[in-house]
Motif scaffolding. Structure first.
Motif, PDB file in Angstrom:
ATOM      1  N   ASP A 181      48.178  52.883  33.885  1.00 53.71           N
ATOM      2  CA  ASP A 181      47.693  51.788  34.726  1.00 53.71           C
ATOM      3  C   ASP A 181      47.854  52.103  36.211  1.00 53.71           C
ATOM      4  O   ASP A 181      48.801  52.764  36.641  1.00 53.71           O
ATOM      5  CB  ASP A 181      48.453  50.501  34.409  1.00 53.71           C
ATOM      6  CG  ASP A 181      48.337  50.100  32.955  1.00 53.71           C
ATOM      7  OD1 ASP A 181      47.431  50.611  32.287  1.00 53.71           O
ATOM      8  OD2 ASP A 181      49.153  49.288  32.495  1.00 53.71           O
ATOM      9  N   PHE A 182      46.927  51.554  37.003  1.00 47.68           N
ATOM     10  CA  PHE A 182      47.018  51.534  38.466  1.00 47.68           C
ATOM     11  C   PHE A 182      47.174  52.931  39.066  1.00 47.68           C
ATOM     12  O   PHE A 182      48.030  53.160  39.918  1.00 47.68           O
ATOM     13  CB  PHE A 182      48.174  50.627  38.909  1.00 47.68           C
ATOM     14  CG  PHE A 182      48.093  49.231  38.344  1.00 47.68           C
ATOM     15  CD1 PHE A 182      47.187  48.322  38.845  1.00 47.68           C
ATOM     16  CD2 PHE A 182      48.911  48.844  37.289  1.00 47.68           C
ATOM     17  CE1 PHE A 182      47.097  47.045  38.324  1.00 47.68           C
ATOM     18  CE2 PHE A 182      48.834  47.568  36.769  1.00 47.68           C
ATOM     19  CZ  PHE A 182      47.921  46.664  37.285  1.00 47.68           C
ATOM     20  N   ASN A 183      46.364  53.867  38.611  1.00 49.47           N
ATOM     21  CA  ASN A 183      46.275  55.203  39.183  1.00 49.47           C
ATOM     22  C   ASN A 183      44.835  55.459  39.613  1.00 49.47           C
ATOM     23  O   ASN A 183      43.902  54.948  38.999  1.00 49.47           O
ATOM     24  CB  ASN A 183      46.697  56.272  38.163  1.00 49.47           C
ATOM     25  CG  ASN A 183      48.204  56.332  37.961  1.00 49.47           C
ATOM     26  OD1 ASN A 183      48.954  56.628  38.883  1.00 49.47           O
ATOM     27  ND2 ASN A 183      48.653  56.039  36.751  1.00 49.47           N
ATOM     28  N   PRO A 184      44.622  56.241  40.675  1.00 43.95           N
ATOM     29  CA  PRO A 184      43.247  56.548  41.110  1.00 43.95           C
ATOM     30  C   PRO A 184      42.579  57.606  40.251  1.00 43.95           C
ATOM     31  O   PRO A 184      42.000  58.583  40.757  1.00 43.95           O
ATOM     32  CB  PRO A 184      43.451  57.012  42.554  1.00 43.95           C
ATOM     33  CG  PRO A 184      44.816  57.603  42.574  1.00 43.95           C
ATOM     34  CD  PRO A 184      45.632  56.773  41.615  1.00 43.95           C
ATOM     35  N   LEU A 223      47.167  52.306  23.988  1.00 42.19           N
ATOM     36  CA  LEU A 223      46.633  52.995  25.162  1.00 42.19           C
ATOM     37  C   LEU A 223      46.275  51.947  26.213  1.00 42.19           C
ATOM     38  O   LEU A 223      45.541  50.990  25.932  1.00 42.19           O
ATOM     39  CB  LEU A 223      45.392  53.810  24.796  1.00 42.19           C
ATOM     40  CG  LEU A 223      44.663  54.517  25.942  1.00 42.19           C
ATOM     41  CD1 LEU A 223      45.568  55.539  26.615  1.00 42.19           C
ATOM     42  CD2 LEU A 223      43.383  55.193  25.439  1.00 42.19           C
ATOM     43  N   SER A 224      46.804  52.122  27.431  1.00 38.49           N
ATOM     44  CA  SER A 224      46.534  51.187  28.518  1.00 38.49           C
ATOM     45  C   SER A 224      45.935  51.945  29.694  1.00 38.49           C
ATOM     46  O   SER A 224      46.549  52.862  30.236  1.00 38.49           O
ATOM     47  CB  SER A 224      47.834  50.482  28.950  1.00 38.49           C
ATOM     48  OG  SER A 224      47.572  49.496  29.919  1.00 38.49           O
ATOM     49  N   LEU A 225      44.716  51.549  30.074  1.00 42.22           N
ATOM     50  CA  LEU A 225      43.989  52.178  31.170  1.00 42.22           C
ATOM     51  C   LEU A 225      43.617  51.132  32.213  1.00 42.22           C
ATOM     52  O   LEU A 225      42.515  51.157  32.776  1.00 42.22           O
ATOM     53  CB  LEU A 225      42.720  52.867  30.636  1.00 42.22           C
ATOM     54  CG  LEU A 225      42.912  53.893  29.520  1.00 42.22           C
ATOM     55  CD1 LEU A 225      41.569  54.388  29.009  1.00 42.22           C
ATOM     56  CD2 LEU A 225      43.757  55.067  30.002  1.00 42.22           C
ATOM     57  N   GLU A 226      44.516  50.224  32.520  1.00 38.88           N
ATOM     58  CA  GLU A 226      44.200  49.115  33.411  1.00 38.88           C
ATOM     59  C   GLU A 226      44.004  49.578  34.850  1.00 38.88           C
ATOM     60  O   GLU A 226      44.727  50.434  35.349  1.00 38.88           O
ATOM     61  CB  GLU A 226      45.314  48.063  33.359  1.00 38.88           C
ATOM     62  CG  GLU A 226      45.449  47.397  32.005  1.00 38.88           C
ATOM     63  CD  GLU A 226      46.494  46.313  31.994  1.00 38.88           C
ATOM     64  OE1 GLU A 226      47.100  46.062  33.062  1.00 38.88           O
ATOM     65  OE2 GLU A 226      46.714  45.696  30.937  1.00 38.88           O
ATOM     66  N   ASP A 227      43.014  48.966  35.493  1.00 36.57           N
ATOM     67  CA  ASP A 227      42.734  49.169  36.916  1.00 36.57           C
ATOM     68  C   ASP A 227      42.506  50.637  37.259  1.00 36.57           C
ATOM     69  O   ASP A 227      42.981  51.130  38.285  1.00 36.57           O
ATOM     70  CB  ASP A 227      43.860  48.589  37.777  1.00 36.57           C
ATOM     71  CG  ASP A 227      43.418  48.350  39.215  1.00 36.57           C
ATOM     72  OD1 ASP A 227      42.210  48.296  39.454  1.00 36.57           O
ATOM     73  OD2 ASP A 227      44.292  48.242  40.098  1.00 36.57           O
ATOM     74  N   LEU A 228      41.756  51.343  36.424  1.00 34.88           N
ATOM     75  CA  LEU A 228      41.327  52.702  36.751  1.00 34.88           C
ATOM     76  C   LEU A 228      39.898  52.625  37.284  1.00 34.88           C
ATOM     77  O   LEU A 228      39.074  51.874  36.759  1.00 34.88           O
ATOM     78  CB  LEU A 228      41.372  53.606  35.521  1.00 34.88           C
ATOM     79  CG  LEU A 228      42.722  53.815  34.828  1.00 34.88           C
ATOM     80  CD1 LEU A 228      42.609  54.914  33.781  1.00 34.88           C
ATOM     81  CD2 LEU A 228      43.813  54.134  35.817  1.00 34.88           C
ATOM     82  N   PRO A 229      39.560  53.418  38.303  1.00 31.92           N
ATOM     83  CA  PRO A 229      38.202  53.367  38.857  1.00 31.92           C
ATOM     84  C   PRO A 229      37.184  54.159  38.034  1.00 31.92           C
ATOM     85  O   PRO A 229      36.286  54.813  38.583  1.00 31.92           O
ATOM     86  CB  PRO A 229      38.396  53.970  40.247  1.00 31.92           C
ATOM     87  CG  PRO A 229      39.523  54.921  40.096  1.00 31.92           C
ATOM     88  CD  PRO A 229      40.456  54.295  39.096  1.00 31.92           C
TER      89      PRO A 229
END
Length: 635
Positions: free
Chosen positions: A465-468, A485-491
């Motif tokens: 989460d929260f990585n560019p 698996l958590s991919l929150e707030d990825l661009p």
């Protein structure tokens, strides 16, 4: 109390089997009514005692109902007042001690609190209150008035030339009584050798009082014009004051800069801590040579004309109006700033930076959060992941300063970065044969997923989460054992087809992925997926691939901001085509109107409506469309 014989004279007598006994007279209707009212009020023993005392003073045998009623009313009026006074008395010590610690100017507030606490304490002691509370209040008053402790004053909220001038005048008045500059260890020029050991004699004062104008002529001969210009903003407040001027080098184990500004014409070399501000509201240290210390803790301004070498940590804490300024290069293992400007005219050689207010030629090798660079006690955890690992933290300035002054270690092992540490810990778990290793790389400033992650074949939990991270690589499909698996707030704008190879995945979170507009068709391969979090604002419409997930039971839609009615209708109708779905919800945002047809939601066991703003009429309509007890309003 009257005897039985005296009462016989006033009460009617009745003969009963050869003896006489008094007969009670029936009370009048008014008295009987008062007695019934008093009984309903259920007087306490205290009220009864007061009524009896009043009756005995008036010459009555028993309290009259009017006296009982009066005593009850008196108690009900005075009891809240007594409770309020007791509460104020009990709170007063805490208020006084809090103000004692936080006070920012003078002793007038302390003496005012001393008088107030003294009066309240005497009232509590001799007014029938608690003796313990009274003694505590008196003790708090003594502490507040006499101030046996000398806490450092709060830093100024704003900075201006006028405020700096007032501070300078304040320092001038205090310096008449304050100690000048105290060094906890001795001057190195006076040494005695005993075998292989060297001892030093103690010197308690550094420098001599000199006119600020006279010292400025020495300052103008060193450093760069830019450095002198920044120093002049602080120096101009000293034109009518004196400073302490130390000729030559200053060497000691530790140095505390007092309220009077100190100027050292040579180098400053300390084996331990350099600190300031604990004895004054605002002070100044100017070193015309170089600085070599173990640690620095500053809340005021420090200027070094030459190079600065800090073997450990520099901690700057102010409200943005003070600076640590170096005319040469700055070398440090760690720089930690809390709204404190750090500036170097020369090159930077900094291992770790915690903060952002650093200006110089170059960049620190690592930018870390407080919990990544410092030991526990110097930071406060603000957020944790599912495994209890701290993912966000803030500086504990008081704790960090206390650790530095006590000589305790404050720096964590920064040879390995936070990502390397997390990977090493996961590898150790795999080596020990643990059943369910998890890896959290949330908020680690990653731009790509490290290749070492994909070598952990038995990994069951992964948080990014929260990585560019702009793209999830196809190698994600190699983690066959993943269950979460958590991919929150990825661009990310898309997901790889290989994601569908994670057949063991049970929980997937794609919240706040605002650039993700669609899901891949390979999503249907997530045959074990049971819970899914999606971003409603990012997706164009309802993904039909969700209807082909055989075990999906929980579907949570997040972020509803200016959502078109046709998208809301598509989401509701799509959930009606998911046979295994039992729990769903619309969370975060605003809804002005729900779709007309809400019948697809009727078979759900629970529907959550966690909107920041939603019309009450729409909430009632949704509640009517669901079976009783199926709607949950809130997160």
């Amino acid at each position: 109390m009257k005897s039985f014989e005296s009462r016989r004279a006033v009460l009617p007598l009745r003969k009963d089997r050869g003896s006489y006994r008094p007969v009670a007279v029936a009370p009048s209707p008014r008295v009987a009514a008062l007695q019934r009212r008093a009984a309903r009020l259920n007087p306490s023993p205290r009220v009864v005692a007061q009524a009896k005392l009043s009756a005995s003073l008036s010459g009555r045998d028993a309290p009259a109902p009017v006296q009982v009623l009066a005593s009850i009313l008196l108690e009900r009026v005075t009891r809240p007042v007594e409770m309020l006074l007791d509460g104020l008395c009990l709170m007063s010590p805490f208020i006084a001690l809090t103000l004692l610690v936080a006070r920012a100017r003078g002793a007038a507030v302390g003496w005012i609190l001393c008088v107030i606490d003294g009066g309240m304490g005497l009232l509590q002691l001799f007014g029938g209150g608690s003796a313990i509370a009274g003694a505590a209040i008196l003790f708090a008053g003594v502490l507040t008035g006499f101030q046996p402790f000398k806490p450092r004053s709060l830093p100024p909220l704003i900075s201006s030339p006028r405020l700096r001038h007032l501070r300078a005048r304040h320092r001038k008045a205090r310096c008449a009584l304050a100690s000048l500059v105290v060094a906890r260890t001795p001057h190195p020029t006076k040494q005695e050798h005993h075998g292989s050991m060297t001892t030093q004699t103690t010197v308690t004062q550094w420098g001599k009082q000199t006119s600020a104008k006279e010292v400025w002529s020495r300052v103008e001969a060193v450093a760069t014009p830019a450095w002198r210009e920044r120093l002049s903003a602080y120096w101009k407040d000293l034109t009518e004051d004196t400073v302490l001027f130390h000729e030559g080098d200053l060497v000691a184990d530790a140095l505390d800069v007092g309220p009077r500004p100190l100027v050292v014409s040579g180098d400053v070399r300390l084996a331990g801590l350099l600190t300031d501000g604990h004895q004054a509201d605002h002070t100044l240290l100017v070193v015309l040579g170089s600085l070599d210390v173990e640690n620095v803790a500053t809340v005021s301004a420090m200027f070094v004309a030459g190079d600065a070498r800090i073997r450990g940590l520099l901690f700057g804490d102010s409200l943005g109006d003070d600076v640590f300024c170096v005319g040469g290069g700055l070398k440090a293992r760690a720089l930690v700033e809390q709204h404190h400007h750090l500036r170097a005219e020369g090159a930077l050689d900094v291992e770790v930076l915690v903060g952002s207010k650093l200006t110089g030629k170059g960049e620190p090798r690592k930018r870390l959060e407080p919990h990544e660079a410092l030991l526990p006690g110097a930071w406060t955890g603000e957020d944790e992941d599912d495994d209890g690992n701290v993912t966000d933290s803030t500086l504990d300035t008081r704790g960090l300063r206390a650790m530095l002054r006590a000589g305790k270690p404050v720096l964590a092992d920064t040879k390995l970065g936070p990502v390397e540490k997390a990977l090493a810990a996961a590898r150790e778990k795999v080596a020990r044969g643990e059943k369910a290793p998890r890896l959290s790389l949330a908020q680690k400033k990653l731009k790509v997923i490290p290749d070492e992650v994909f070598s952990l074949a038995t990994l069951e939990g992964l948080t990014l989460d929260f990585n560019p991270i702009e793209a999830v690589p196809p190698r994600i499909g190699e983690l066959k054992a993943l269950r979460s698996l958590s991919l929150e707030d990825l661009p990310v704008t898309s997901l790889p087809e290989e994601l569908g190879q994670l057949s063991a995945l049970k929980k997937l979170s794609l919240r706040y992925c605002k650039n993700l507009t669609r899901l891949p068709e390979s999503f249907a391969g997530l045959e074990s997926l049971e819970e899914l979090y999606l971003d409603a604002k990012g997706l164009e419409t309802f993904p039909e691939v969700l209807t082909r997930l055989p075990k999906l039971k929980k579907l949570w839609w997040w972020r509803f901001f200016n959502t078109p009615p046709e998208k809301l209708r598509a989401l509701v109708e799509g959930m009606g085509r998911m046979p295994k779905l039992t729990h769903a919800g619309f969370l975060q945002g605003e809804l002005s109107q729900l779709p007309e047809d809400l019948s697809p939601l009727a078979r759900l066991k629970q529907f959550k409506l966690g909107m920041d703003k939603a019309p009450e009429s729409e909430v009632r309509r949704l509640e009517a469309a669901l079976p009783p007890g199926r709607l949950h309003v809130g997160y």
